[in-house]
Design an enzyme around this catalytic site. Structure first.
Site, PDB file in Angstrom:
ATOM      1  N   GLY A 153       0.813  -1.208   0.000  1.00 28.96           N
ATOM      2  CA  GLY A 153       0.000   0.000   0.000  1.00 28.96           C
ATOM      3  C   GLY A 153       0.848   1.260   0.000  1.00 28.96           C
TER       4      GLY A 153
ATOM      5  CB  ALA B 174       3.736   0.850  -6.450  1.00 31.02           C
TER       6      ALA B 174
ATOM      7  CB  SER C 235       2.522  -4.799   6.705  1.00 31.79           C
ATOM      8  OG  SER C 235       3.218  -4.623   7.910  1.00 31.79           O
TER       9      SER C 235
ATOM     10  CB  ALA D 261       9.840  15.605  -7.939  1.00 25.08           C
TER      11      ALA D 261
ATOM     12  CE  LYS E 253       9.946  18.077 -11.762  1.00 28.12           C
ATOM     13  NZ  LYS E 253      10.268  16.665 -11.628  1.00 28.12           N
TER      14      LYS E 253
ATOM     15  N   PRO F 212      13.089  22.011 -18.820  1.00 27.54           N
ATOM     16  CG  PRO F 212      12.796  23.687 -20.423  1.00 27.54           C
ATOM     17  CD  PRO F 212      13.770  22.645 -19.955  1.00 27.54           C
TER      18      PRO F 212
ATOM     19  CB  THR G 176      11.583   8.308 -14.161  1.00 29.11           C
ATOM     20  OG1 THR G 176      12.753   7.950 -13.417  1.00 29.11           O
ATOM     21  CG2 THR G 176      11.955   9.331 -15.197  1.00 29.11           C
TER      22      THR G 176
HETATM   23  C1  LIG Z   1      15.358   8.442  -2.101  1.00 33.54           C
HETATM   24  C2  LIG Z   1      14.214   8.269  -3.024  1.00 33.54           C
HETATM   25  C3  LIG Z   1      13.613   9.387  -3.605  1.00 33.54           C
HETATM   26  C4  LIG Z   1      12.558   9.235  -4.509  1.00 33.54           C
HETATM   27  N1  LIG Z   1      12.023  10.327  -5.123  1.00 33.54           N
HETATM   28  C5  LIG Z   1      11.097  10.154  -6.104  1.00 33.54           C
HETATM   29  C6  LIG Z   1      10.559  11.252  -6.809  1.00 33.54           C
HETATM   30  O1  LIG Z   1      10.881  12.395  -6.545  1.00 33.54           O
HETATM   31  N2  LIG Z   1       9.655  11.002  -7.790  1.00 33.54           N
HETATM   32  C7  LIG Z   1       9.256   9.733  -8.110  1.00 33.54           C
HETATM   33  O2  LIG Z   1       8.461   9.544  -9.036  1.00 33.54           O
HETATM   34  N3  LIG Z   1       9.696   8.688  -7.402  1.00 33.54           N
HETATM   35  C8  LIG Z   1      10.610   8.856  -6.422  1.00 33.54           C
HETATM   36  N4  LIG Z   1      11.068   7.782  -5.725  1.00 33.54           N
HETATM   37  C9  LIG Z   1      10.471   6.480  -5.941  1.00 33.54           C
HETATM   38  C10 LIG Z   1       9.151   6.391  -5.165  1.00 33.54           C
HETATM   39  O3  LIG Z   1       9.357   6.658  -3.804  1.00 33.54           O
HETATM   40  C11 LIG Z   1       8.582   5.000  -5.294  1.00 33.54           C
HETATM   41  O4  LIG Z   1       8.541   4.647  -6.637  1.00 33.54           O
HETATM   42  C12 LIG Z   1       7.184   4.955  -4.777  1.00 33.54           C
HETATM   43  O5  LIG Z   1       7.124   5.431  -3.479  1.00 33.54           O
HETATM   44  C13 LIG Z   1       6.629   3.573  -4.853  1.00 33.54           C
HETATM   45  O6  LIG Z   1       7.063   2.777  -3.820  1.00 33.54           O
HETATM   46  P1  LIG Z   1       6.362   1.365  -3.670  1.00 33.54           P
HETATM   47  O7  LIG Z   1       4.909   1.582  -3.461  1.00 33.54           O
HETATM   48  O8  LIG Z   1       6.798   0.501  -4.802  1.00 33.54           O
HETATM   49  O9  LIG Z   1       7.032   0.768  -2.365  1.00 33.54           O
HETATM   50  P2  LIG Z   1       6.808   1.115  -0.809  1.00 33.54           P
HETATM   51  O10 LIG Z   1       6.478   2.522  -0.588  1.00 33.54           O
HETATM   52  O11 LIG Z   1       8.016   0.556  -0.102  1.00 33.54           O
HETATM   53  O12 LIG Z   1       5.542   0.254  -0.397  1.00 33.54           O
HETATM   54  C14 LIG Z   1       5.642  -1.130  -0.164  1.00 33.54           C
HETATM   55  C15 LIG Z   1       4.355  -1.615   0.456  1.00 33.54           C
HETATM   56  O13 LIG Z   1       4.427  -3.034   0.581  1.00 33.54           O
HETATM   57  C16 LIG Z   1       4.008  -3.382   1.885  1.00 33.54           C
HETATM   58  N5  LIG Z   1       4.639  -4.638   2.253  1.00 33.54           N
HETATM   59  C17 LIG Z   1       5.923  -5.013   2.062  1.00 33.54           C
HETATM   60  N6  LIG Z   1       6.132  -6.239   2.554  1.00 33.54           N
HETATM   61  C18 LIG Z   1       4.940  -6.648   3.053  1.00 33.54           C
HETATM   62  C19 LIG Z   1       4.497  -7.834   3.726  1.00 33.54           C
HETATM   63  N7  LIG Z   1       5.325  -8.847   3.978  1.00 33.54           N
HETATM   64  N8  LIG Z   1       3.217  -7.900   4.100  1.00 33.54           N
HETATM   65  C20 LIG Z   1       2.339  -6.885   3.866  1.00 33.54           C
HETATM   66  N9  LIG Z   1       2.705  -5.744   3.250  1.00 33.54           N
HETATM   67  C21 LIG Z   1       3.997  -5.628   2.861  1.00 33.54           C
HETATM   68  C22 LIG Z   1       4.429  -2.221   2.758  1.00 33.54           C
HETATM   69  O14 LIG Z   1       3.692  -2.191   3.957  1.00 33.54           O
HETATM   70  C23 LIG Z   1       4.073  -1.057   1.835  1.00 33.54           C
HETATM   71  O15 LIG Z   1       2.698  -0.750   1.976  1.00 33.54           O
HETATM   72  C24 LIG Z   1      12.087   7.932  -4.800  1.00 33.54           C
HETATM   73  C25 LIG Z   1      12.661   6.819  -4.179  1.00 33.54           C
HETATM   74  C26 LIG Z   1      13.713   6.969  -3.301  1.00 33.54           C
HETATM   75  C27 LIG Z   1      14.298   5.759  -2.652  1.00 33.54           C
END
Ligand SMILES: Cc1cc2nc3c(=O)[nH]c(=O)nc-3n(C[C@H](O)[C@H](O)[C@H](O)COP(=O)(O)OP(=O)(O)OC[C@H]3O[C@@H](n4cnc5c(N)ncnc54)[C@H](O)[C@@H]3O)c2cc1C
Length: 523
Positions: free
Chosen positions: A26, A29, A53, A64, A92, A110, A359
């Site tokens: 959650g 993504a 979780s 961003a 932005k 830009p 991205t």
């Molecule tokens: C330093 C940094 C800066 C960034 N800046 C940008 C930006 O400016 N612009 C941009 O587009 N993207 C950026 N990103 C990328 C962006 O943060 C991620 O693409 C976005 O947050 C998606 O993350 P996610 O949902 O894939 O993973 P997460 O946010 O890690 O979510 C994972 C989910 O899976 C759940 N989960 C995991 N294991 C279990 C389990 N065993 N049981 C139940 N639930 C579980 C967790 O609870 C959580 O809800 C950045 C990333 C980083 C590291």
């Protein structure tokens, strides 16, 4: 409509004509995927359940975006002003790169066009022709209306009249990533997505096919599903751990593997762009929101310790830190396939590219949309043709963004700094070497039907990183030389005059979507 707290039937078979889809995770993504699928798929045919979780949490960064996010939000029918107010969003218009070519130098990427086509020929050919003839035509940046707005700290919504210079840009948002995920969670659960809170501790697979069949929670509940979307973040619980899809490592081109993130107060005036400043072992970001500023240092642990990076970040920020810097670890690359069997990885579980060009959220959006388009039907959840097409598109997206990011690093002249020296000497991917050679030879930029980035983005970074054309498309010679001088001067003047009449970004935010009692602190 099901409530978030209603008990879920465990282990019950799906209704025969209804495919049960599980979204594991959650974060941004998980909730973007849940929102897109609940909006696009027929509810009678698909049941959507998201498991997350609270104990594990999310990465909580990702502030961003690219202009494509507006298309995504519009497709969901999200009201822009409401969404911006609730996520502390600002506008932005691009990214300012500081010190990437040479220390002290700066350029903008830009979200708008450079110039306009004349005689049916793209503007960069006219610009290259004039430059090569020794004319004082200045930088490409002088021919971008979006760049002029950035420099003026100004913003208004793009004009609808396609002939107006005031229509030649798009915009994205800076927002609070946690608030955006909360926003989409409320949006998706109100439209029938069922949320289950709990930690998945084991995964059951069908022995004959190797396909995932059940997820078991720490509470002992067993959740049975037909198709699984792995949004578990860097853990990649299903596609990585269970399906064993190998990781393609890109760290030789993109060696940054750590980030420290820290908030500061709101900056004043409020810039309508992200800033990325090159540093000794990586780069720092500054992302202005309505209620605070997001800051971070993306660095390579080969070239700086965590303590050194901590010091660099605290010296770089404007105003006092509002929390202790938070460390994140990652590696650049992607899974060889995002769709394996009856599982699809979306978000960090599919791959990671550092946030230099913002991205990742775009990659989530395009994967969620591709999945909706290629969604399997009951009885054929692991159709290999659908998987192959999804994987083809996904790989193109990642590989093209990789080339664009690598360009920022390899084309640098920061001599005497080990990270920058090493990257300058690094052979680029062949696909990038070809693009650089083509631009140098004839001012030609990549022309993609699928994926990022467009002509204007390549132009911004080529010129900004000191890669200049040594030739141009000869069709540009159709414009007489004296008329070319006149047109270029007139275009520069038109951009400057129009930009001078636009109000400030801060005023736009206050009028369009300002949240209450947000305190500005001086930059
Ligand atoms: C330093 C940094 C800066 C960034 N800046 C940008 C930006 O400016 N612009 C941009 O587009 N993207 C950026 N990103 C990328 C962006 O943060 C991620 O693409 C976005 O947050 C998606 O993350 P996610 O949902 O894939 O993973 P997460 O946010 O890690 O979510 C994972 C989910 O899976 C759940 N989960 C995991 N294991 C279990 C389990 N065993 N049981 C139940 N639930 C579980 C967790 O609870 C959580 O809800 C950045 C990333 C980083 C590291």
């Amino acid at each position: 409509m099901p409530s978030e707290d209603a008990p879920y039937r465990t282990n019950a078979p799906s209704e025969p004509e209804r495919l049960r889809l599980f979204i594991l995770g959650g974060g941004t993504a998980g909730w973007m995927t849940a929102a897109a699928l609940s909006r696009l798929l027929p509810p009678a045919a698909y049941e959507l359940v998201l498991v997350e979780s609270d104990r594990i949490g999310t990465v909580g960064v990702g502030e961003a975006t690219l202009p494509h996010i507006k298309v995504f939000n519009d497709r969901l029918g999200i009201d822009e002003a409401d969404f911006m107010r609730q996520t502390g969003a600002t506008i932005k218009l691009g990214i300012e790169f500081v010190g990437w070519d040479l220390p002290g130098g700066r350029y903008l990427h830009p979200f708008g066009t450079f110039g306009e086509p004349w005689a049916g020929v793209d503007f960069q050919h006219h610009w290259a022709r004039a430059r090569l003839a020794g004319k004082p035509v200045g930088s490409l940046q002088d021919y971008s209306y979006a760049a002029a707005l950035c420099r003026a700290g100004a913003f208004e919504l793009p004009a609808e009249d396609r002939k107006s210079i005031r229509s030649t840009y798009a915009y994205a948002y800076h927002f609070d990533a946690g608030l955006y995920a909360d926003y989409l969670r409320r949006w998706a659960t109100a439209r029938g997505v069922r949320r289950i809170e709990g930690e998945i501790v084991s995964v059951g697979k069908r022995p004959e096919t190797g396909h995932v069949e059940t997820l078991t929670l720490r509470s002992g509940a067993v959740l049975a599903g037909d198709f699984f979307i792995d949004c578990s973040g860097f853990r990649s619980l299903l596609v990585g751990d269970e399906m064993g899809v190998p990781w393609q490592d890109w760290s030789r081109w993109l060696p940054c593997d750590r980030a420290l993130a820290v908030p500061t107060g709101r900056t004043a005036p409020l810039p309508p762009f992200t800033r990325a400043t090159a540093r000794k072992a990586g780069w720092t970001w500054r992302i202005p929101l309505q209620h605070r500023t997001g800051n971070g240092y993306v660095f390579s642990s080969q070239f700086a310790s965590e303590e050194q990076a901590h010091d660099t970040l605290l010296r770089a920020i404007e105003g006092p830190a509002l929390a202790e810097p938070r460390l994140l670890r990652f590696a650049a690359g992607r899974r060889e396939k995002a769709w394996a069997g009856n599982c699809v990885a979306i978000g960090l579980s599919a791959g990671f590219l550092e946030p230099l060009e913002s991205t990742s959220i775009f990659l989530i959006q395009s994967a969620a949309m591709d999945l909706a388009t290629l969604m399997p039907v009951p009885g054929r959840v692991a159709d290999p043709r659908l998987a192959a097409e999804f994987n083809r598109r996904n790989a193109i997206h990642y590989d093209r963004i990789r080339d664009f990011l690598v360009l920022h690093y390899i084309a640098n002249r920061r001599t005497g700094e080990p990270l920058w020296d090493a990257l300058r000497d690094q052979e680029p991917p062949d696909s990038l070497a070809d693009k650089i050679a083509l631009f140098r030879a004839a001012a030609q930029t990549p022309d993609y039907e699928l994926g990022l980035f467009s002509r204007d983005s390549w132009l911004a970074v080529f010129e900004g990183q000191g890669i200049l054309p040594e030739g141009y498309g000869r069709l540009a010679d159709a414009v007489p030389a004296d008329e070319l001088d006149r047109r270029m001067a007139a275009l520069r003047a038109r951009i400057a005059e129009n930009a001078a009449g636009v109000g400030s970004h801060a005023d736009f935010i206050a009028g369009h979507c300002g949240a209450d009692d947000r305190q500005a602190v001086p930059a």
